[in-house]
Write an enzyme that holds these catalytic residues in place. Sequence first.
Site, PDB file in Angstrom:
ATOM      1  N   HIS A 144       5.945 -16.003  42.843  1.00 25.64           N
ATOM      2  CA  HIS A 144       6.968 -16.057  41.767  1.00 25.64           C
ATOM      3  C   HIS A 144       6.671 -17.168  40.774  1.00 25.64           C
ATOM      4  O   HIS A 144       7.571 -17.733  40.163  1.00 25.64           O
ATOM      5  CB  HIS A 144       8.374 -16.263  42.345  1.00 25.64           C
ATOM      6  N   SER A 166      -8.568 -24.759  15.853  1.00 23.03           N
ATOM      7  CA  SER A 166      -7.537 -24.261  14.953  1.00 23.03           C
ATOM      8  C   SER A 166      -7.863 -24.723  13.538  1.00 23.03           C
ATOM      9  O   SER A 166      -8.428 -25.789  13.336  1.00 23.03           O
ATOM     10  CB  SER A 166      -6.183 -24.814  15.394  1.00 23.03           C
ATOM     11  N   LYS A 216      -6.455 -29.023  18.563  1.00 21.06           N
ATOM     12  CA  LYS A 216      -6.475 -27.812  19.381  1.00 21.06           C
ATOM     13  C   LYS A 216      -7.852 -27.422  19.902  1.00 21.06           C
ATOM     14  O   LYS A 216      -8.855 -27.539  19.215  1.00 21.06           O
ATOM     15  CB  LYS A 216      -5.919 -26.626  18.581  1.00 21.06           C
ATOM     16  N   GLU A 239      -8.208 -15.090  26.249  1.00 16.24           N
ATOM     17  CA  GLU A 239      -7.085 -14.303  25.713  1.00 16.24           C
ATOM     18  C   GLU A 239      -7.553 -12.927  25.222  1.00 16.24           C
ATOM     19  O   GLU A 239      -6.893 -11.909  25.423  1.00 16.24           O
ATOM     20  CB  GLU A 239      -6.432 -15.045  24.550  1.00 16.24           C
TER      21      GLU A 239
END
Length: 461
Positions: free
Chosen positions: A155, A276, A282, A289
């Site tokens: 969970h 970025s 970043k 992804e």
Amino acid sequence: MKLWKGRFKKEADPRTNDFNSSIAFDSRMYRQDIEGSIAHATMLGRQGIIDEGESMKICVELGKILEDLDSGALAIDPDAEDIHTFVEQELTARIGDAGKRLHTGRSRNDQVALDIRLTLREDCNGLLRQLKDLGRVLCQKADQYSGAVMPGYTHMQRAQPVTFGHHLMAYAEMVLRDISRFEDALRRMDLCPLGSGALAGTTYPLERELTAKLLGFTAPTQNSLDGVSDRDFCAEIAFAASLCMVHLSRLCEELVLWCSWEFKFIELDDAYCTGSSIMPQKKNPDLAELIRGKSGRVIGDLTALLTMLKGLPLAYNKDMQEDKEAVFDAVDSLKLCLTPLIPMLETMKVLEGNMRKAAAGGFINATDCADYLVSLKGLPFRDAYKITGELVALCLDRGLTLETLPLEEYRRVCPAFDEGVFAAISLEKCVGGRKVLGGPAPENVKAQARRVLDLLERGNT
Ligand code: ARG
């Protein structure tokens, strides 16, 4: 020029040609198409269905066409209806009448069914090589980090301690199954449809065993209608690719989480991250992804194939031309994803200290505390569970952990506790004690990694 000219009084509308053509996506099968034609022509010659000299002429010229296409000396005509038409017309332009005999006892329906099989066979063998590399990297890392304690989750809540090595080996097991699914699909696809003709075989005395053998198949297909209209193998391969992409997607989801500041269990190498345009600090896990994102399109390919097939009467229907873009996209996407994923895993830095720190919070040794009361103090598990729950509540009230809670407090809840509890709940002990088959004890994980590496080496998944 159309292969099917005679019956028609009118030229096709250019819009018909554009819509009907598959050359944009089936020209990738040019080599397989030519290999199939060489096998067919060889067999026609040996059977005396066409003259042996003409058969030879066809095979030699097809070889030259292949060379010219490989070298770029010959370009594929984008206006051809499909790759089969293009090759046959080029052959006929070069050797005249002999070229016109190639299609004896054959249809584009068995031809295309063959070409897709030949193409997918190569694509799948390439994928198998990549999947074995992925399996090897996972095992090597698992062996290296077999002692790196980290929280295991259910969970998404810290649950029990495992190791990073154990976690990676879970993915290695998935990869083994992915490999066996592709191998299995390859085995079932290993039949040659040539000789099925358009749908009803042929009256020519074709030697189907011979073409099957020349093209490296175990045997010919057994029913001509099925031979031309079976695309199960496309769906099976798209499923194997989809499930494999789902595995990669889950792994990538974890990589994304693990390299966030909230976790910082790993650091991906700069070479496999992006920055970025506005936020100078970043470092983004774009590749992970994108792999997660591409899993959706591969599942889409599988869905497209199954949906395309489900309403088709036997035998060939033009709907089936839609098979190629879908199944090729599935195998190409998987290949594309595996290519950077393997070195990304190879080069990632594992931050064992942070994993250990995370494992020290969240009471992930609570089960072990209860197990201590059961094994060493003879309490029934349900009672031990309840006592430990009370201890956790006590710790939460006081801002303590099970390791820092004083023994007197333990004893106040249950007098059976003694000093030994602290050894029993140490994370190393919790992990090291889980020696049950499949458990995370470091020597287990090392053995699992050796076993999987060995299976990969022996090609026996
Ligand atoms: N381009 C077609 C396909 O991909 C080849 C088979 C054509 N056969 C036919 N009868 N129109 O399915």
